[in-house]
Scaffold this active site. Sequence first.
Site, PDB file in Angstrom:
ATOM      1  N   ARG A  86       0.819  -1.208   0.000  1.00  0.00           N
ATOM      2  CA  ARG A  86       0.000   0.000   0.000  1.00  0.00           C
ATOM      3  C   ARG A  86       0.861   1.271   0.000  1.00  0.00           C
ATOM      4  O   ARG A  86       0.375   2.352  -0.296  1.00  0.00           O
ATOM      5  CB  ARG A  86      -0.986  -0.021   1.178  1.00  0.00           C
ATOM      6  CG  ARG A  86      -2.314   0.512   0.790  1.00  0.00           C
ATOM      7  CD  ARG A  86      -3.499   0.261   1.721  1.00  0.00           C
ATOM      8  NE  ARG A  86      -3.382  -0.617   2.824  1.00  0.00           N
ATOM      9  CZ  ARG A  86      -2.969  -0.259   4.052  1.00  0.00           C
ATOM     10  NH1 ARG A  86      -2.616   0.988   4.304  1.00  0.00           N
ATOM     11  NH2 ARG A  86      -2.920  -1.155   5.015  1.00  0.00           N
ATOM     12  N   TYR A 140     -17.165  14.824 -16.508  1.00  0.00           N
ATOM     13  CA  TYR A 140     -17.585  13.423 -16.514  1.00  0.00           C
ATOM     14  C   TYR A 140     -18.677  13.247 -15.447  1.00  0.00           C
ATOM     15  O   TYR A 140     -18.581  13.818 -14.355  1.00  0.00           O
ATOM     16  CB  TYR A 140     -16.368  12.541 -16.230  1.00  0.00           C
ATOM     17  CG  TYR A 140     -16.736  11.113 -15.940  1.00  0.00           C
ATOM     18  CD1 TYR A 140     -17.307  10.313 -16.930  1.00  0.00           C
ATOM     19  CD2 TYR A 140     -16.527  10.550 -14.687  1.00  0.00           C
ATOM     20  CE1 TYR A 140     -17.650   9.008 -16.664  1.00  0.00           C
ATOM     21  CE2 TYR A 140     -16.863   9.242 -14.413  1.00  0.00           C
ATOM     22  CZ  TYR A 140     -17.438   8.475 -15.406  1.00  0.00           C
ATOM     23  OH  TYR A 140     -17.784   7.184 -15.138  1.00  0.00           O
ATOM     24  N   ASP A 205      -8.581  17.616 -16.026  1.00  0.00           N
ATOM     25  CA  ASP A 205      -8.809  16.221 -16.410  1.00  0.00           C
ATOM     26  C   ASP A 205      -8.441  16.113 -17.892  1.00  0.00           C
ATOM     27  O   ASP A 205      -9.145  16.641 -18.756  1.00  0.00           O
ATOM     28  CB  ASP A 205     -10.270  15.846 -16.156  1.00  0.00           C
ATOM     29  CG  ASP A 205     -10.547  14.371 -16.394  1.00  0.00           C
ATOM     30  OD1 ASP A 205      -9.900  13.790 -17.286  1.00  0.00           O
ATOM     31  OD2 ASP A 205     -11.422  13.803 -15.709  1.00  0.00           O
ATOM     32  N   LYS A 230      -9.053   4.737 -19.943  1.00  0.00           N
ATOM     33  CA  LYS A 230      -9.414   5.111 -21.297  1.00  0.00           C
ATOM     34  C   LYS A 230      -8.183   4.982 -22.222  1.00  0.00           C
ATOM     35  O   LYS A 230      -7.721   3.893 -22.446  1.00  0.00           O
ATOM     36  CB  LYS A 230     -10.012   6.516 -21.295  1.00  0.00           C
ATOM     37  CG  LYS A 230     -11.029   6.757 -20.148  1.00  0.00           C
ATOM     38  CD  LYS A 230     -12.296   5.936 -20.254  1.00  0.00           C
ATOM     39  CE  LYS A 230     -13.175   5.967 -18.999  1.00  0.00           C
ATOM     40  NZ  LYS A 230     -13.522   7.276 -18.457  1.00  0.00           N
TER      41      LYS A 230
END
Length: 409
Positions: A86, A140, A205, A230
């Site tokens: 982590r 989005y 973004d 994407k």
Amino acid sequence: MFTLRGMDSVTRDAYDDVRTPSIAARALATEAVHAGRDDLAGQGLHTPPIDLSTTYPSYDSRAEAARIDAFATTGAEPDGPPVYARLGNPTVARFETALARLEGTESAVAFASGMAALSAVLLVRASLGLRHVVAVRPLYGCSDHLLTAGLLGSEVTWTDPAGIADALRPDTGLVLVESPANPTLAELDLRAAAHACGSVPLLVDNTFATPVLQRPAEQGAGLVLHSATKYLGGHGDVLAGVVACDEEFAGRLRQVRFATGGVLHPLAGYLLLRGLATLPVRVRAASANAAELVRRLTADPRVARVHYPRIGGAMIAFEVHGDPHEVIAGVRLITPAVSLGSVDTLIQHPASISHRIVDADDRRGAGVGDQLLRLSVGLEDVEDLWSDLDAALGEAPVRVRASAGVWHA
Ligand SMILES: *Cc1c(COP(=O)(O)O)cnc(C)c1O
């Protein structure tokens, strides 16, 4: 800041004035296949190894304690073994290094999804008491929802690009924009937006443009976010997010990632690094297909309006005179599915799917009309794509305008 040679002509001018001569420049296409791999040949390797370890043995617990302290102070990746997955993972770190090179930032931090990446940015700012966010629609759908619903305790002021400076408050922690925006492909002047933000970080973004078409950090954005699901992954088989930024903010993001657990799996990190290698080729080829489809859609009487950004790219939005649901039902080669940026062409109806979660009035107010379809153009032959789209568009309605015209938002 790193700089690159060989950018597209649309964006090259913007980079020339920020070029830093002290750093050897390699072209974007070169970085795409080599960044994050510099140590491999010295290890006798050609492809990057995948490190699936969740934990790392250490017989020296004093040294390990010091590494944990260092991470707690700065969020810097530990020197030596990562302690626990982590805190960081070497395979994921290769992808982060490569993406930072492509975006021209010091660092990048990867997450389990684009939404996990955005959440981590909001949490970093909220932890400093800066819970107010200024944002420009459209975003989005789920990013809009996260802010509107205040799920992470943030409060949002929506504005247009010209209103950014006036919307800032003493507790504003972030300004959030997308350009080109999902799904309307609206563009904004990133330099002007960054200027309006003053000392508040601007998050761009950059999912739709990718660093192949646009590098927001070089226009003043402090934070560049991708849904790596994407174009960066590019094959529809990885869910991931990443934030490119300076090392100081990256350290805070790693600390939030450590504490909240939205880590990227190493296999996903491997696939993303592999995806980056072909990113420039994929984006250019798909963009050429898209430009041709834009030309045909614009001339088509069944299409009311075509949205295509000035910087180009492989995303198209268009409004039909007829029933958009019938177009979705009519495709055979094109995949009727949400998401974008894959090697194959996808179409979806934002008002029903990607932006369904946004209140209908807010959605329409942001230009996401009920007739709008979003097309993510892939790498198929453009004639095959056009015959599928042509058939799916069906018969021309009786009452139509002669030609659509491209709208540059
Ligand atoms: C898909 C998308 C996101 C969210 O990313 P996930 O990887 O699905 O969490 C954020 N921003 C934009 C522009 C997107 O298209």
